[in-house]
Write a protein that holds these residues in place. Structure first.
Motif, PDB file in Angstrom:
ATOM      1  N   SER B  34    -125.612  92.404 -74.891  1.00 38.56           N
ATOM      2  CA  SER B  34    -126.031  91.639 -73.735  1.00 38.56           C
ATOM      3  C   SER B  34    -125.575  92.588 -72.463  1.00 38.56           C
ATOM      4  CB  SER B  34    -125.737  90.230 -73.575  1.00 38.56           C
ATOM      5  OG  SER B  34    -126.232  89.576 -74.655  1.00 38.56           O
ATOM      6  N   ILE B  35    -126.476  92.820 -71.747  1.00 39.88           N
ATOM      7  CA  ILE B  35    -126.077  93.289 -70.206  1.00 39.88           C
ATOM      8  C   ILE B  35    -125.902  92.386 -69.101  1.00 39.88           C
ATOM      9  CG2 ILE B  35    -126.850  95.123 -68.726  1.00 39.88           C
ATOM     10  CD1 ILE B  35    -128.513  96.138 -70.763  1.00 39.88           C
ATOM     11  N   GLU B  36    -124.674  92.029 -68.773  1.00 45.57           N
ATOM     12  CA  GLU B  36    -124.537  91.207 -67.771  1.00 45.57           C
ATOM     13  C   GLU B  36    -124.426  91.441 -66.327  1.00 45.57           C
ATOM     14  OE1 GLU B  36    -120.929  88.902 -68.898  1.00 45.57           O
ATOM     15  OE2 GLU B  36    -121.665  88.400 -70.875  1.00 45.57           O
ATOM     16  N   GLN B  37    -125.037  90.881 -65.522  1.00 42.89           N
ATOM     17  CA  GLN B  37    -124.917  91.024 -64.203  1.00 42.89           C
ATOM     18  C   GLN B  37    -123.518  91.214 -63.595  1.00 42.89           C
ATOM     19  OE1 GLN B  37    -127.188  88.344 -61.407  1.00 42.89           O
ATOM     20  NE2 GLN B  37    -126.767  89.706 -59.801  1.00 42.89           N
ATOM     21  N   GLY B  38    -123.256  92.185 -62.827  1.00 46.06           N
ATOM     22  CA  GLY B  38    -121.875  92.201 -62.436  1.00 46.06           C
ATOM     23  C   GLY B  38    -120.910  93.166 -63.170  1.00 46.06           C
ATOM     24  N   SER B  40    -120.483  96.730 -65.940  1.00 46.86           N
ATOM     25  CA  SER B  40    -121.028  98.207 -65.893  1.00 46.86           C
ATOM     26  C   SER B  40    -120.974  98.562 -67.361  1.00 46.86           C
ATOM     27  CB  SER B  40    -120.069  99.182 -64.854  1.00 46.86           C
ATOM     28  OG  SER B  40    -118.797  98.924 -65.421  1.00 46.86           O
ATOM     29  N   TYR B  41    -122.001  99.356 -67.755  1.00 50.99           N
ATOM     30  CA  TYR B  41    -122.205  99.925 -68.995  1.00 50.99           C
ATOM     31  C   TYR B  41    -122.592 101.635 -69.032  1.00 50.99           C
ATOM     32  CZ  TYR B  41    -122.828  94.850 -69.868  1.00 50.99           C
ATOM     33  OH  TYR B  41    -122.764  93.581 -69.725  1.00 50.99           O
ATOM     34  N   ALA B 193    -123.960  93.796 -58.921  1.00 50.87           N
ATOM     35  CA  ALA B 193    -125.057  94.330 -59.781  1.00 50.87           C
ATOM     36  C   ALA B 193    -124.745  94.802 -61.121  1.00 50.87           C
ATOM     37  CB  ALA B 193    -125.862  95.460 -58.937  1.00 50.87           C
ATOM     38  N   GLY B 194    -125.378  94.499 -62.239  1.00 55.80           N
ATOM     39  CA  GLY B 194    -125.167  94.797 -63.519  1.00 55.80           C
ATOM     40  C   GLY B 194    -125.594  96.629 -63.403  1.00 55.80           C
ATOM     41  N   LEU B 195    -124.677  97.526 -63.963  1.00 55.81           N
ATOM     42  CA  LEU B 195    -125.014  98.734 -64.035  1.00 55.81           C
ATOM     43  C   LEU B 195    -125.254  99.127 -65.171  1.00 55.81           C
ATOM     44  CD1 LEU B 195    -125.199 101.596 -62.588  1.00 55.81           C
ATOM     45  CD2 LEU B 195    -122.841 101.624 -62.615  1.00 55.81           C
ATOM     46  N   VAL B 196    -126.224  99.815 -65.658  1.00 56.82           N
ATOM     47  CA  VAL B 196    -126.163 100.614 -66.834  1.00 56.82           C
ATOM     48  C   VAL B 196    -126.570 102.155 -66.632  1.00 56.82           C
ATOM     49  CG1 VAL B 196    -127.651 100.647 -69.166  1.00 56.82           C
ATOM     50  CG2 VAL B 196    -127.394  98.463 -67.927  1.00 56.82           C
ATOM     51  N   LEU B 197    -125.793 102.905 -67.056  1.00 59.14           N
ATOM     52  CA  LEU B 197    -126.185 104.291 -66.754  1.00 59.14           C
ATOM     53  C   LEU B 197    -125.976 105.180 -68.183  1.00 59.14           C
ATOM     54  CD1 LEU B 197    -123.090 106.058 -66.658  1.00 59.14           C
ATOM     55  CD2 LEU B 197    -122.763 104.958 -64.482  1.00 59.14           C
ATOM     56  N   ALA B 205    -118.458 107.913 -67.788  1.00 58.56           N
ATOM     57  CA  ALA B 205    -118.633 106.915 -68.541  1.00 58.56           C
ATOM     58  C   ALA B 205    -117.263 106.033 -68.669  1.00 58.56           C
ATOM     59  CB  ALA B 205    -118.659 107.574 -70.046  1.00 58.56           C
ATOM     60  N   GLN B 206    -116.089 106.785 -68.517  1.00 60.18           N
ATOM     61  CA  GLN B 206    -114.686 106.039 -68.554  1.00 60.18           C
ATOM     62  C   GLN B 206    -114.534 104.989 -67.401  1.00 60.18           C
ATOM     63  OE1 GLN B 206    -112.149 109.199 -68.573  1.00 60.18           O
ATOM     64  NE2 GLN B 206    -112.508 109.814 -70.810  1.00 60.18           N
ATOM     65  N   GLN B 207    -115.277 105.169 -66.333  1.00 61.32           N
ATOM     66  CA  GLN B 207    -115.235 104.129 -65.234  1.00 61.32           C
ATOM     67  C   GLN B 207    -116.197 102.786 -65.781  1.00 61.32           C
ATOM     68  OE1 GLN B 207    -115.252 105.445 -61.331  1.00 61.32           O
ATOM     69  NE2 GLN B 207    -115.627 107.583 -61.814  1.00 61.32           N
ATOM     70  N   ALA B 208    -116.923 102.987 -66.727  1.00 62.92           N
ATOM     71  CA  ALA B 208    -117.819 101.731 -67.071  1.00 62.92           C
ATOM     72  C   ALA B 208    -116.839 100.789 -67.722  1.00 62.92           C
ATOM     73  CB  ALA B 208    -118.869 102.088 -67.887  1.00 62.92           C
ATOM     74  N   GLN B 209    -117.103  99.599 -67.701  1.00 64.25           N
ATOM     75  CA  GLN B 209    -116.436  98.589 -68.386  1.00 64.25           C
ATOM     76  C   GLN B 209    -116.705  98.413 -69.951  1.00 64.25           C
ATOM     77  OE1 GLN B 209    -118.002  95.596 -65.622  1.00 64.25           O
ATOM     78  NE2 GLN B 209    -115.917  94.899 -65.123  1.00 64.25           N
TER      79      GLN B 209
END
Lengths: 693, 232
Positions: B34-38, B40-41, B193-197, B205-209
């Motif tokens: 799941s990609i949740e709002q708020g 980061s991926y 905002a949910g972030l998918v990069l 990448a390391q900054q993403a949750q």
């Protein structure tokens, strides 16, 4: 639509307008629109002019002629069957002045006259004619120029008719309903109905002419009514349009078909530019979608942008087309007298809308391509290609629609479009051959030329469209110039080549010599000169004419009077033989004639019929050996009955002539002198004015 | 804005494959998360491993070969197409409109929505991304880093629930990439905002949750905060 889409579209449009390809697109669209709008405006000007000309020639849509007044019920019926109705009264009488006298048709009118067209009058015989605003006032009379000459009177002289004194107030030059009176060339005088009634003519001697404005169904209804209820009356109607109107309609259609070349070029240019447009519009829509907007928003912006482009084009096209329209009308006015330029915003707007519709069809592939716009193309960084078939289908659809609109003649359409296809095919073939030959011939040499020709051949499709563009531009330019020249010449020739601008309807040998001398003196050129003598048909196949021809017809009515019989050995250039065999030069058997086909049909004559004519004091028998018909293009003087040259040796009757002359219009002023020297020319010389004889 | 939200995009056993030379090549299968709002991926991995395909599936741009992608809000399941207007994209090639200046590029999403304050809000966003002095500059007059800042402002100016970014620093030098990465995460965090990069950059990448790595035909979550499973 929310308010911000339009400014957004406007901003994009302005940015687009700075780009070269968009300017090329706008130039192409402008050219196309200017052509369409100019053609429409010019066509309407000419059609309106011809319509007006027609009104001046005929004076009404239909005329009911009857000896004696119609009953109140009959008059009511005419009113019911027309949108406007007036009537004139006329009778043949003799006018005298001092020791001069002339037979005239005296016509009574009131303030409602004329129904259509305009009466042309002048204050003296030599003065320039102008349009009359009213009918003759009570106490006044208007005479035609020949009558004034014949009676040796001038404006402000007085005439007395049946005890009524009348002041000659004007010279009348043209009555618009004259042609509907059956081309008669009687001398004319116009008075007010009030005076005419006081002259006390009996009703059964007066010819009443009821002039009607009516459409086709009304005329058809009128004709049925007249045949059933009023057979003693005669109905004449205009039966369609001015012959030149049909000619112009064909010209317009031809020009319209020629515009297929322009559309073809526009299609090539727009197709090439649309590939860039498609990429741009797809990119814009995809970007819009990447920020959460729908594809439809992208389409809306694209459509508004296109509409803004059209709105910007409108004043430009209107200005250029108006200038072109003015120039063409000015040029045509040399041929079509009194054709004047008038701006017509409504017609221009309508033509522009039709043009915009064509451009919208050309734009369709761009809009359809937005269906393929997607954010995915931005992620993967590739454009979505539009299938060329959509662009091709749009171009073909436009070409077919334009062809259908302007096509009124299958053969002409095939010839015009066929010549264009051949031209395009030749351009393509010559281009391909040149490049192939160029490559082959320069192969043995190193350098850029063989490489360039090789590359061009490899890119034949895109190069050929460019070559065709240039080729078709040159073709269109030459084609238009040649077309305009031919059109001008044809129209000019139609009016002047054969008939000239001066018509001699009746002159004896002595008078004809005088006319010849006058023409020579004025530098005029004789266009036609045809001798004739009067003859009256009295018997057909041993029967009297009345016994033989039982069906009433205009031909029969005319044949009951003396007709003009022409003699010639060769078939006249404006005739062609429909049936039978035309005689040889100087035939031994002189008693043979050719009769006009329509007269043959009306009277019920056949080949081999024997006709006895009274020629002078002789009764002469002729046999019909041929029938002929009028052929346009060789002059308008033609005769119903023609005989061999050798016949005149055996016939004792005065010889007369009909002729037409092309002369400088300034020389018309000297016509008065000719008339004064030869006042006995019964129905002498007519100056053509606006095509009205 | 709170980082917690009830909006999320759910991928249920999705799989993607493509056909080449009559052979079917599977990129991944049975992928569920799941990609949740708020939150980061980051999706990382070598070229051709399926990162961009997964991005397109998750954003609803493509249909999965198997499985389904849905949008869930307060427990209510809706088709992913229902949040198309709530998703913003950032691209490696920026894809700014060349005919517009920076201000109007950023204002575009608001103008398309009929927002009368479009230019004022766009100006605020450009100042926020450090381009307050470049408002009237067109993309061609901006550096790569500046263009990507404009693109980030454009993607966030309409307050989307989710941002999908495809290698947003791929065309930038190391320094600009670092600045853009910081800016992107900060902005998404601020706006909830949910972030998918998708990225090749470890720093980014390391900054993403959450970090999903594709490698040698397999994919795995490097942090399993959500306990999602992955099969490739």
């Amino acid at each position: 639509m929310h308010k911000l889409i339009l400014p957004l579209a406007w901003r994009l449009f302005l940015e687009d307008a700075r780009m070269v390809n968009h300017r090329v697109l706008q130039a192409t669209q402008t050219l196309l629109m200017v052509f369409i709008v100019t053609l429409t405006l010019t066509s309407e000007s000419v059609q309106k002019h011809l319509e007006h000309n027609m009104a001046n020639l005929l004076g009404a849509d239909a005329v009911v002629t009857h000896t004696g007044a119609l009953s109140a019920d009959e008059f009511d019926y005419l009113q019911h069957t027309s949108s406007a109705l007036i009537y004139t009264e006329s009778l043949k009488t003799t006018l005298t002045h001092a020791d001069k006298w002339q037979r005239v048709t005296l016509k009574a009118v009131d303030e409602s006259y004329p129904l259509q067209g305009q009466v042309q009058i002048s204050k003296s015989q030599s003065a320039v004619a102008f349009s009359a605003e009213t009918a003759p006032n009570p106490g006044e009379i208007w005479l035609d120029s020949r009558l004034a000459t014949g009676l040796e009177v001038a404006v402000n002289d007085r005439l007395i008719i049946a005890g009524i004194p009348l002041l000659i107030s004007h010279i009348v030059h043209h009555e618009p309903d004259r042609l509907m009176e059956g081309h008669n060339v009687d001398m004319r005088a116009l008075v007010h109905r009030h005076d005419f009634m006081q002259m006390g003519f009996t009703d059964d001697t007066i010819q009443y002419r009821y002039l009607l404005n009516a459409d086709k169904p009304q005329i058809d209804q009128l004709l049925r009514w007249q045949q059933n209820q009023l057979p003693s009356a005669e109905v004449r109607h205009r039966q369609g349009s001015h012959p030149l109107a049909l000619f112009w309609q064909r010209t317009e259609n031809f020009m319209g078909l020629a515009s297929v070349i322009l559309l073809f070029m526009a299609a090539i240019a727009i197709y090439q530019i649309s590939q860039i447009q498609i990429r741009k519009e797809q990119h814009f829509t995809a970007v819009c979608m990447s920020v959460g907007a729908s594809r439809f928003e992208g389409l809306k912006v694209s459509i508004y942008k296109w509409l803004l482009n059209i709105a910007v084009l409108f004043p430009v096209v209107l200005a250029i087309a108006t200038l072109c329209h003015w120039t063409i009308v000015d040029w045509l006015s040399a041929t079509l007298h009194n054709l004047t330029w008038q701006p017509n915003f409504a017609t221009a707007a309508l033509a522009f809308s039709a043009g915009a519709l064509i451009l919208a069809v050309f734009q369709l592939p761009v809009w359809l391509s937005l269906q393929n716009a997607s954010v995915k193309q931005l992620v993967l960084n590739f454009p979505n290609h539009q299938r060329a078939i959509v662009s091709l289908a749009s171009a073909i659809a436009v070409l077919l629609v334009v062809t259908a609109i302007y096509s009124d003649n299958g053969l002409l359409t095939i010839m015009v479009l066929g010549s264009m296809v051949v031209c395009v095919a030749l351009i393509a073939l010559v281009s391909w051959l040149s490049l192939t030959l160029g490559e082959k011939l320069t192969q043995r040499y190193s350098g850029l030329i063989p490489f360039a020709t090789f590359m061009m051949r490899q890119r034949m499709l895109s190069k050929s469209t460019q070559i065709m563009g240039v080729g078709l531009c040159a073709f269109l330019l030459l084609f238009t110039l040649m077309l305009l020249r031919d059109l001008g010449n044809t129209m000019h020739n139609y009016q002047r080549q054969h008939d000239g601008n001066l018509f001699v309807s009746h002159a004896n040998s002595e008078q004809m010599h005088a006319v010849d001398a006058w023409a020579l003196e004025q530098g005029g050129q004789m266009r036609q000169r045809k001798p004739f003598m009067y003859a009256k048909l009295i018997r057909v196949n041993q029967q009297s004419l009345e016994e033989f021809a039982t069906r009433p017809s205009e031909s029969l009515a005319t044949l009951k009077r003396s007709i003009r019989m022409h003699w010639t050995d060769a078939v006249p250039t404006n005739n062609h033989v429909i049936n039978g065999q035309w005689w040889d030069s100087e035939p031994q058997y002189w008693q043979q004639i050719s009769v006009e086909q329509e007269v043959m049909t009306d009277i019920g004559l056949s080949m081999g019929d024997e006709l006895i004519f009274m020629v002078g004091e002789q009764a002469v028998e002729f046999t019909i050996v041929a029938s002929h018909a009028y052929k346009p293009g060789g002059g308008s003087i033609t005769f119903w009955v023609q005989m061999p040259n050798t016949a005149i040796k055996y016939l004792s009757a005065p010889h007369y002539f009909m002729a037409s002359i092309e002369t400088n219009e300034d020389s018309f002023e000297t016509l008065g002198e000719l008339w004064q020297q030869h006042p006995t020319i019964k129905n002498g010389i007519y100056a053509r004015n606006d095509g009205a004889i | 804005m709170s980082s917690h939200s009830n909006s999320k995009i759910e991928l249920h056993k999705v799989g993607q494959s493509f056909v080449t030379n009559q052979h079917s090549v599977s990129l991944f299968s049975d992928l569920s998360f799941s990609i949740e709002q708020g939150r980061s991926y980051a999706i990382t991995g070598p070229s051709g491993s399926g990162k961009s395909s997964l991005l397109m599936l998750a954003s609803g741009l493509e249909q999965p070969f198997s499985g389904e992608v849905v949008y869930s809000y307060n427990g209510q399941i809706q088709p992913i197409s229902h949040i198309r207007s709530e998703i913003g994209f950032i691209f490696q090639q920026f894809h700014l409109l060349p005919e517009f200046d920076a201000l109007n590029n950023v204002a575009l999403p608001l103008k398309l929505r009929g927002d009368k304050q479009a230019l004022a809000i766009a100006k605020e966003w450009l100042e926020k991304v450090g381009l307050g002095h470049r408002l009237k500059h067109k993309p061609a007059q901006l550096s790569g880093g500046e263009q990507q800042r404009v693109a980030i402002a454009r993607a966030l100016v309409f307050n989307p629930k989710f941002i999908f970014a495809d290698e947003p620093t791929g065309n930038l030098d190391a320094q600009s990439a670092g600045e853009i990465a910081d800016l992107l995460f900060a902005c998404c965090r601020d706006k909830g905002a949910g972030l998918v990069l998708v990225t090749h950059s470890d720093y980014l990448a390391q900054q993403a949750q959450q970090q999903l790595r594709f490698n040698a035909g397999e994919c795995q979550w490097l942090s399993t905060e959500l306990g999602s499973k992955c099969h490739a």
